[in-house]
Design a protein around this motif. Structure first.
Motif, PDB file in Angstrom:
ATOM      1  N   UNK A 258       0.855  -1.187   0.000  1.00 41.72           N
ATOM      2  CA  UNK A 258       0.000   0.000   0.000  1.00 41.72           C
ATOM      3  C   UNK A 258       0.888   1.233   0.000  1.00 41.72           C
ATOM      4  N   UNK A 259       0.455   2.261  -0.730  1.00 45.45           N
ATOM      5  CA  UNK A 259       1.161   3.529  -0.728  1.00 45.45           C
ATOM      6  C   UNK A 259       2.211   3.672  -1.808  1.00 45.45           C
ATOM      7  N   UNK A 260       1.981   3.059  -2.973  1.00 44.83           N
ATOM      8  CA  UNK A 260       2.972   3.139  -4.058  1.00 44.83           C
ATOM      9  C   UNK A 260       3.396   4.568  -4.364  1.00 44.83           C
ATOM     10  N   UNK A 261       2.451   5.517  -4.317  1.00 42.93           N
ATOM     11  CA  UNK A 261       2.774   6.899  -4.657  1.00 42.93           C
ATOM     12  C   UNK A 261       2.833   7.801  -3.436  1.00 42.93           C
ATOM     13  N   UNK A 262       2.708   7.229  -2.257  1.00 42.63           N
ATOM     14  CA  UNK A 262       2.731   8.022  -1.025  1.00 42.63           C
ATOM     15  C   UNK A 262       4.105   7.939  -0.369  1.00 42.63           C
ATOM     16  N   UNK A 263       4.377   8.869   0.507  1.00 42.86           N
ATOM     17  CA  UNK A 263       5.638   8.859   1.253  1.00 42.86           C
ATOM     18  C   UNK A 263       5.644   7.756   2.313  1.00 42.86           C
ATOM     19  N   UNK A 264       4.484   7.508   2.931  1.00 40.19           N
ATOM     20  CA  UNK A 264       4.374   6.435   3.920  1.00 40.19           C
ATOM     21  C   UNK A 264       3.767   5.219   3.225  1.00 40.19           C
ATOM     22  N   UNK A 265       4.471   4.107   3.292  1.00 42.83           N
ATOM     23  CA  UNK A 265       4.076   2.892   2.592  1.00 42.83           C
ATOM     24  C   UNK A 265       3.913   1.751   3.593  1.00 42.83           C
ATOM     25  N   UNK A 266       3.095   0.794   3.242  1.00 39.24           N
ATOM     26  CA  UNK A 266       3.003  -0.457   3.994  1.00 39.24           C
ATOM     27  C   UNK A 266       3.822  -1.480   3.216  1.00 39.24           C
ATOM     28  N   UNK A 267       4.799  -2.052   3.887  1.00 44.22           N
ATOM     29  CA  UNK A 267       5.683  -3.030   3.259  1.00 44.22           C
ATOM     30  C   UNK A 267       5.472  -4.368   3.950  1.00 44.22           C
ATOM     31  N   UNK A 268       5.265  -5.397   3.149  1.00 45.48           N
ATOM     32  CA  UNK A 268       5.094  -6.743   3.683  1.00 45.48           C
ATOM     33  C   UNK A 268       6.363  -7.546   3.405  1.00 45.48           C
ATOM     34  N   UNK A 269       6.846  -8.231   4.452  1.00 45.47           N
ATOM     35  CA  UNK A 269       8.069  -9.017   4.337  1.00 45.47           C
ATOM     36  C   UNK A 269       7.745 -10.444   4.770  1.00 45.47           C
ATOM     37  N   UNK A 270       7.856 -11.365   3.833  1.00 46.87           N
ATOM     38  CA  UNK A 270       7.522 -12.765   4.091  1.00 46.87           C
ATOM     39  C   UNK A 270       8.415 -13.358   5.170  1.00 46.87           C
ATOM     40  N   UNK A 271       7.783 -14.000   6.166  1.00 45.49           N
ATOM     41  CA  UNK A 271       8.505 -14.744   7.175  1.00 45.49           C
ATOM     42  C   UNK A 271       9.239 -13.926   8.219  1.00 45.49           C
ATOM     43  N   UNK A 272       9.112 -12.616   8.193  1.00 38.45           N
ATOM     44  CA  UNK A 272       9.808 -11.766   9.160  1.00 38.45           C
ATOM     45  C   UNK A 272       9.075 -11.795  10.497  1.00 38.45           C
ATOM     46  N   UNK A 273       9.830 -11.971  11.584  1.00 39.44           N
ATOM     47  CA  UNK A 273       9.221 -11.881  12.910  1.00 39.44           C
ATOM     48  C   UNK A 273       9.766 -10.642  13.626  1.00 39.44           C
ATOM     49  N   UNK A 274       9.168 -10.326  14.773  1.00 43.07           N
ATOM     50  CA  UNK A 274       9.529  -9.102  15.491  1.00 43.07           C
ATOM     51  C   UNK A 274      10.987  -9.108  15.944  1.00 43.07           C
ATOM     52  N   UNK A 275      11.491 -10.249  16.363  1.00 41.73           N
ATOM     53  CA  UNK A 275      12.879 -10.328  16.822  1.00 41.73           C
ATOM     54  C   UNK A 275      13.857 -10.028  15.689  1.00 41.73           C
ATOM     55  N   UNK A 276      13.587 -10.582  14.526  1.00 41.51           N
ATOM     56  CA  UNK A 276      14.467 -10.339  13.381  1.00 41.51           C
ATOM     57  C   UNK A 276      14.393  -8.881  12.937  1.00 41.51           C
ATOM     58  N   UNK A 277      13.191  -8.301  12.948  1.00 38.20           N
ATOM     59  CA  UNK A 277      13.031  -6.887  12.605  1.00 38.20           C
ATOM     60  C   UNK A 277      13.787  -6.009  13.595  1.00 38.20           C
ATOM     61  N   UNK A 278      13.721  -6.343  14.867  1.00 34.65           N
ATOM     62  CA  UNK A 278      14.422  -5.567  15.898  1.00 34.65           C
ATOM     63  C   UNK A 278      15.936  -5.662  15.718  1.00 34.65           C
ATOM     64  N   UNK A 279      16.451  -6.835  15.341  1.00 35.93           N
ATOM     65  CA  UNK A 279      17.892  -6.981  15.103  1.00 35.93           C
ATOM     66  C   UNK A 279      18.339  -6.108  13.928  1.00 35.93           C
ATOM     67  N   UNK A 280      17.525  -6.048  12.895  1.00 31.43           N
ATOM     68  CA  UNK A 280      17.908  -5.307  11.693  1.00 31.43           C
ATOM     69  C   UNK A 280      17.690  -3.802  11.834  1.00 31.43           C
ATOM     70  N   UNK A 281      16.602  -3.407  12.489  1.00 30.97           N
ATOM     71  CA  UNK A 281      16.195  -1.987  12.494  1.00 30.97           C
ATOM     72  C   UNK A 281      16.117  -1.366  13.877  1.00 30.97           C
ATOM     73  N   UNK A 282      16.349  -2.143  14.934  1.00 35.32           N
ATOM     74  CA  UNK A 282      16.160  -1.636  16.284  1.00 35.32           C
ATOM     75  C   UNK A 282      14.699  -1.803  16.691  1.00 35.32           C
ATOM     76  N   UNK A 283      14.408  -1.469  17.916  1.00 31.73           N
ATOM     77  CA  UNK A 283      13.041  -1.604  18.421  1.00 31.73           C
ATOM     78  C   UNK A 283      12.243  -0.348  18.097  1.00 31.73           C
ATOM     79  N   UNK A 284      10.973  -0.511  17.683  1.00 31.55           N
ATOM     80  CA  UNK A 284      10.142   0.667  17.465  1.00 31.55           C
ATOM     81  C   UNK A 284       9.915   1.395  18.788  1.00 31.55           C
ATOM     82  N   UNK A 285       9.613   2.695  18.724  1.00 25.19           N
ATOM     83  CA  UNK A 285       9.395   3.436  19.969  1.00 25.19           C
ATOM     84  C   UNK A 285       8.206   2.886  20.750  1.00 25.19           C
ATOM     85  N   UNK A 286       8.328   2.889  22.055  1.00 21.05           N
ATOM     86  CA  UNK A 286       7.246   2.388  22.914  1.00 21.05           C
ATOM     87  C   UNK A 286       6.060   3.340  22.869  1.00 21.05           C
ATOM     88  N   UNK A 287       4.907   2.783  23.099  1.00 19.96           N
ATOM     89  CA  UNK A 287       3.664   3.564  23.033  1.00 19.96           C
ATOM     90  C   UNK A 287       3.577   4.573  24.139  1.00 19.96           C
TER      91      UNK A 287
END
Length: 94
Positions: A65-94
């Protein structure tokens, strides 16, 4: 897994700049790409950048979603939260 990604085209270099929050307070991953936002070049650069950062083939990363928008939704097959955190850090807490 789906991630919200805020893209800066013509950002001078291809890089993941970490997490921030959008206007509604939702976490978004900030990325910059050197490609211009023309003819899908920036979108292709985003897919390549995220695939490389995660050590995955580009075929496992797609903009859903968001092909022409600045904010996009990206889907990554098989990615879990731990792997995302290793690659990108932890998202900010609520």
């Amino acid at each position: 897994m789906r991630l919200a990604v805020r893209v800066t085209p013509r950002g001078g270099r291809d890089a993941v700049d970490g997490w921030s929050r959008d206007e509604a307070g939702r976490p978004v991953l900030k990325v910059r790409v050197s490609a211009a936002a023309a003819e899908g070049a920036a979108n292709a650069a985003v897919v390549a950048l995220l695939a490389k950062a995660l050590g995955r083939p580009k075929s496992q990363v797609r903009i859903v979603r968001g092909d022409t928008a600045r904010v996009k939704q990206v889907e990554i097959d098989g990615l879990d939260e731990a792997e995302a955190a290793r690659a990108f850090g932890h998202p900010p807490a609520a």
